[in-house]
Design an enzyme around this catalytic site. Structure first.
Site, PDB file in Angstrom:
ATOM      1  N   TYR A 136       0.685  -1.285   0.006  1.00 53.29           N
ATOM      2  CA  TYR A 136      -0.070   0.281  -0.070  1.00 53.29           C
ATOM      3  C   TYR A 136       0.941   1.123   0.049  1.00 53.29           C
ATOM      4  O   TYR A 136       0.428   2.238  -0.539  1.00 53.29           O
ATOM      5  CB  TYR A 136      -1.108  -0.018   1.455  1.00 53.29           C
ATOM      6  CG  TYR A 136      -2.332   0.573   0.972  1.00 53.29           C
ATOM      7  CD1 TYR A 136      -3.044   0.700  -0.156  1.00 53.29           C
ATOM      8  CD2 TYR A 136      -2.874   1.390   1.892  1.00 53.29           C
ATOM      9  CE1 TYR A 136      -4.141   1.243  -0.450  1.00 53.29           C
ATOM     10  CE2 TYR A 136      -4.056   2.180   1.572  1.00 53.29           C
ATOM     11  CZ  TYR A 136      -4.701   1.851   0.657  1.00 53.29           C
ATOM     12  OH  TYR A 136      -5.996   2.531   0.458  1.00 53.29           O
TER      13      TYR A 136
ATOM     14  N   LYS B 187      -3.684   7.886   3.501  1.00 53.18           N
ATOM     15  CA  LYS B 187      -4.754   7.372   4.207  1.00 53.18           C
ATOM     16  C   LYS B 187      -4.652   7.990   5.631  1.00 53.18           C
ATOM     17  O   LYS B 187      -5.692   8.408   6.355  1.00 53.18           O
ATOM     18  CB  LYS B 187      -5.092   5.982   3.987  1.00 53.18           C
ATOM     19  CG  LYS B 187      -5.656   5.481   2.790  1.00 53.18           C
ATOM     20  CD  LYS B 187      -7.124   6.246   2.447  1.00 53.18           C
ATOM     21  CE  LYS B 187      -7.993   5.504   1.165  1.00 53.18           C
ATOM     22  NZ  LYS B 187      -9.064   6.220   1.201  1.00 53.18           N
TER      23      LYS B 187
END
Length: 253
Positions: A152, A159
């Site tokens: 990620y 995020k």
């Protein structure tokens, strides 16, 4: 009578009927809401076609969250369809492929990820602010940023920033009556997931780790959580992250 009866919602991020945003729009209409969608560029025709698959076809307004002219024009464009908003769903995320290599990513790649995937929550909330009802709700979709996930990389950092932005918005918009909350969904086979190299790392382990189990193709649990937060059922909740991940966030390794 549904829990969103009479509510007017702006929903971003509808690109396919497999998206969480589409399912939110669908459930919201079933619960009595009037829905307006956003899209831009080459995606506009796709979103308009997908909008016709909803229980009631929804209008689509132009919005590129990285374009200040679009943001400035949002209120006027939305007013062509509804006279105000009771809720907004932020379902927007993007990172260039280079951002999925943490050590090699350039600032150009990282800054693009941060602008579209983090700062845009503030941009959207400010653009919608003139339309918001006295007791409005902003809901965003995140992927738990408490950990350094495989593959990620800078999207995970984005995020984390996104979740922080939500808390600051909760602080600044709370006195106006607007709640800001996030739903942290487990991995789902959406268009966004397909853009993540190595997404299979989540697919292979998540269903086994989730105490409640996890269906990678079922967007309804996350959508229902969003709809609940967009309703009046959480009148004193803001700055919160609701996990809809089968329980993985609460488990050890």
């Amino acid at each position: 009578m549904g829990i969103l009866d009479g509510k007017r919602l702006l929903i971003t991020g509808v690109l396919t009927d497999a998206s969480i945003a589409f399912r939110v729009a669908q459930v919201a209409q079933q619960e009595g809401a009037t829905v307006v969608l956003t899209s831009f560029g080459r995606q506009m025709r796709i979103t308009q076609a997908i909008a016709r698959r909803l229980p009631q076809p929804a209008p689509v307004v132009q919005l590129d969250v990285s374009d200040q002219e679009d943001l400035d024009a949002l209120a006027e464009r939305v007013r062509e369809h509804v006279d105000g908003l009771d809720g907004v769903l932020h379902s927007i995320g993007f990172a260039p492929q280079g951002a999925f290599d943490f050590m090699a990513a350039s600032w150009e790649d990282v800054s693009a990820a941060l602008q579209i995937s983090s700062y845009s929550l503030k941009s959207l909330a400010v653009a919608a602010r003139p339309l918001m009802a006295e007791r409005g709700s902003v809901v965003g979709l995140t992927f738990d940023a408490s950990f350094a996930w495989p593959v990620y990389d800078w999207m995970g950092v984005a995020k984390a920033a996104f979740e922080s932005v939500a808390r600051y918005l909760a602080r600044d918009l709370g006195p106006e009556g607007t709640r800001v909350n996030l739903v942290s969904a487990g991995p789902l086979r959406t268009m966004a997931a397909k853009s993540i190299p190595g997404f299979e790392a989540f697919e292979n382990s998540w269903p086994e780790r989730a105490p409640l189990g996890w269906d990678l193709a079922d967007t309804e649990p996350a959508a229902r959580a969003c709809v609940a937060l967009l309703s009046d059922w959480f009148p004193a909740t803001t700055g919160e992250i609701v996990h809809v991940d089968g329980g993985v966030h609460a488990m050890g390794s």
